[in-house]
Scaffold this active site. Structure first.
Site, PDB file in Angstrom:
ATOM      1  N   SER A 183     -55.842  52.198  11.648  1.00  0.00           N
ATOM      2  CA  SER A 183     -56.359  52.870  12.836  1.00  0.00           C
ATOM      3  C   SER A 183     -56.786  54.316  12.608  1.00  0.00           C
ATOM      4  O   SER A 183     -57.561  54.849  13.386  1.00  0.00           O
ATOM      5  CB  SER A 183     -55.328  52.806  13.953  1.00  0.00           C
ATOM      6  OG  SER A 183     -54.124  53.400  13.520  1.00  0.00           O
ATOM      7  N   HIS A 211     -56.450  46.415  16.055  1.00  0.00           N
ATOM      8  CA  HIS A 211     -57.753  47.077  16.190  1.00  0.00           C
ATOM      9  C   HIS A 211     -58.923  46.166  15.789  1.00  0.00           C
ATOM     10  O   HIS A 211     -60.070  46.622  15.743  1.00  0.00           O
ATOM     11  CB  HIS A 211     -57.799  48.366  15.365  1.00  0.00           C
ATOM     12  CG  HIS A 211     -57.045  49.501  15.993  1.00  0.00           C
ATOM     13  ND1 HIS A 211     -57.611  50.349  16.923  1.00  0.00           N
ATOM     14  CD2 HIS A 211     -55.764  49.910  15.837  1.00  0.00           C
ATOM     15  CE1 HIS A 211     -56.716  51.235  17.296  1.00  0.00           C
ATOM     16  NE2 HIS A 211     -55.584  51.002  16.654  1.00  0.00           N
ATOM     17  N   LYS A 242     -55.796  46.819  23.606  1.00  0.00           N
ATOM     18  CA  LYS A 242     -56.914  47.604  23.078  1.00  0.00           C
ATOM     19  C   LYS A 242     -58.218  47.000  23.597  1.00  0.00           C
ATOM     20  O   LYS A 242     -58.533  47.198  24.761  1.00  0.00           O
ATOM     21  CB  LYS A 242     -56.797  47.695  21.565  1.00  0.00           C
ATOM     22  CG  LYS A 242     -55.556  48.530  21.221  1.00  0.00           C
ATOM     23  CD  LYS A 242     -55.316  48.809  19.784  1.00  0.00           C
ATOM     24  CE  LYS A 242     -54.185  49.822  19.666  1.00  0.00           C
ATOM     25  NZ  LYS A 242     -53.127  49.434  18.765  1.00  0.00           N
TER      26      LYS A 242
HETATM   27  C1  LIG Z   1     -51.696  49.709  18.830  1.00  0.00           C
HETATM   28  C2  LIG Z   1     -51.025  48.912  17.797  1.00  0.00           C
HETATM   29  C3  LIG Z   1     -49.863  48.189  18.094  1.00  0.00           C
HETATM   30  C4  LIG Z   1     -49.176  48.288  19.433  1.00  0.00           C
HETATM   31  O1  LIG Z   1     -49.816  47.535  20.395  1.00  0.00           O
HETATM   32  P1  LIG Z   1     -49.333  47.630  21.917  1.00  0.00           P
HETATM   33  O2  LIG Z   1     -49.898  46.405  22.519  1.00  0.00           O
HETATM   34  O3  LIG Z   1     -49.878  48.893  22.471  1.00  0.00           O
HETATM   35  O4  LIG Z   1     -47.843  47.605  21.888  1.00  0.00           O
HETATM   36  C5  LIG Z   1     -49.316  47.398  17.114  1.00  0.00           C
HETATM   37  N1  LIG Z   1     -49.871  47.334  15.875  1.00  0.00           N
HETATM   38  C6  LIG Z   1     -50.971  48.036  15.556  1.00  0.00           C
HETATM   39  C7  LIG Z   1     -51.543  47.922  14.182  1.00  0.00           C
HETATM   40  C8  LIG Z   1     -51.583  48.852  16.502  1.00  0.00           C
HETATM   41  O5  LIG Z   1     -52.669  49.549  16.175  1.00  0.00           O
END
Ligand SMILES: *Cc1c(COP(=O)(O)O)cnc(C)c1O
Length: 395
Positions: A183, A211, A242
């Site tokens: 990310s 992502h 996301k």
């Molecule tokens: C954002 C993210 C998460 C967390 O996801 P949520 O649904 O907000 O708990 C987990 N793993 C990765 C790689 C992320 O980028």
């Protein structure tokens, strides 16, 4: 305040002195291309709302319909009385979307890692291979297991091979876990090579596609689809917070895997199910993605546009392969100043510094969305150029 709690004030004070105390801003209206903060409209380059679905009217309509039929709260954990028909409907449709046999929903992407990793590799004799830049929720999930955690250099396939060889044999299970899209840099895991190595060494493959969901692959079907690795990745962990624009986590794979996780994964056994509004909104997002790839194409177009314009000005946008657009500034204090000046100019883009990224690579991370118009992005480019020149980062 009780003496035993004095450490709270002490530690927060130290964080403030070191510039590590984060400002948490409040959005005064819906998430979107522009957001309202402190009474001002600012261009939003911070959210993970890749497709602009957070405030899409179809999501709201589906929520109203489902709340009228099913109420709001699930009332229990999934295994006791908290599995309602919409949960099963969404699981079926997510599995179909990802061309997997089955899928299990949990409360968040964070919980999905907690559901998968310590459940599949719990024991002291087990080994977990983890990319050095994996997300915090993966790191925490590994800590919930007694397994030995072997970190390999970020996307370093030679290092991974060496570590697989060094740990060959033994009686325990072996599991590799990697982010699909990293990310902070926007680079994509070398999944075909990872899968080849894991097949050769008998290692379970888990990819956290937070992502990549709704971003990579045909119509946003994710990293497994992007590389055509269907059936060769044991577990696809996904996030519905996301690109899907809602909340929730998912693990997709074989019917056997999902059956096992339903019975054994602790977030499924000991924390209540997603609410009906979450499930309904996710169903609407899925319908939008299934109906057309227009939003996904617009997202990529916007990412390519912003990156090429910023590069043309002379900014260092790193080695992103996705719409994530890092603008590498260098020193943490400069990145913070840059972000503050952008904000004054009406552009909301956060600075990210050590320890989230390596020392000396502090950056602004610009997150574009399908909801941005070309006019919006041109506005952003203009402000980046002005701040960059004023700070002497650009000639
Ligand atoms: C954002 C993210 C998460 C967390 O996801 P949520 O649904 O907000 O708990 C987990 N793993 C990765 C790689 C992320 O980028």
């Amino acid at each position: 305040m009780a003496v035993s709690m004095q450490f709270l004030a002490d530690e927060l004070e130290i964080m403030k002195e070191r510039g590590l105390y984060g400002t948490i801003r409040t959005l005064e209206g819906p998430q979107g291309a522009w957001v309202s903060i402190e009474g001002e409209k600012v261009l939003n380059l911070c959210s993970n709302n890749y497709l602009g679905l957070c405030s899409h009217p179809r999501l709201a309509a589906k929520v109203k319909e489902y709340v009228d039929r099913y109420g709001v709260g699930p009332g229990a954990v999934r295994t006791i009385a908290g599995t309602l028909a919409p949960h099963v409907e969404l699981e079926r449709r997510l599995a179909d979307f990802k061309k997997a046999e089955a899928a299990i929903l949990v409360q968040s992407g964070f919980c999905a890692n907690l559901a998968v990793i310590p459940t599949l590799a719990p024991a002291a004799e087990d080994v977990i291979y983890s990319d050095a830049l994996n997300h915090a929720s993966i790191i925490d999930a590994c800590r919930l297991s007694k397994a030995r955690v072997v970190r390999y250099g970020h996307s370093d396939m030679e290092d991974l091979r060496r570590k697989l060889e060094e740990t060959r044999g033994g009686t325990g299970r072996k599991l590799l876990v990697t982010d699909g899209v990293f990310s902070m840099d926007g680079d994509v895991a070398r999944l075909p090579e990872i899968v080849d190595l894991c097949e050769a060494f008998g290692v379970i493959v888990v990819v956290d596609d937070a992502h990549g969901e709704g971003v990579l692959g045909r119509g946003g079907r994710g990293i497994v689809d992007h590389f055509g690795l269907h059936g060769r990745v044991d577990v696809e962990v996904g996030t519905l917070s996301k690109a899907f624009g809602v909340m929730g986590g998912v693990a997709a794979g074989s019917a056997l895997l999902v059956d096992y996780l339903r019975q054994r994964a602790r977030p499924n056994l000991f924390s209540s199910a997603l609410t009906i509004p979450d499930v309904a909104a996710n169903l609407a997002s899925l319908e939008i993605l299934e109906a057309s790839d227009e939003l996904v194409r617009r997202l990529w177009h916007n990412g390519d546009f912003l990156k090429s314009e910023l590069r043309r000005l002379g900014f260092n946008t790193g080695h992103s392969e996705t719409p994530i657009t890092p603008v590498i500034i260098g020193e943490a204090s400069d990145a913070k100043t840059f972000s503050a000046r952008l904000f004054e100019a009406g552009v909301f883009a956060t600075a990210i510094a050590f320890p989230t990224v390596p020392q000396g690579t502090a950056r602004i991370r610009a997150m574009v969305s399908a909801a941005h118009s070309e006019e919006d992005l041109n506005y952003a480019v203009k402000q980046f150029a002005a701040v960059g020149r004023k700070m002497g980062i650009l000639p």
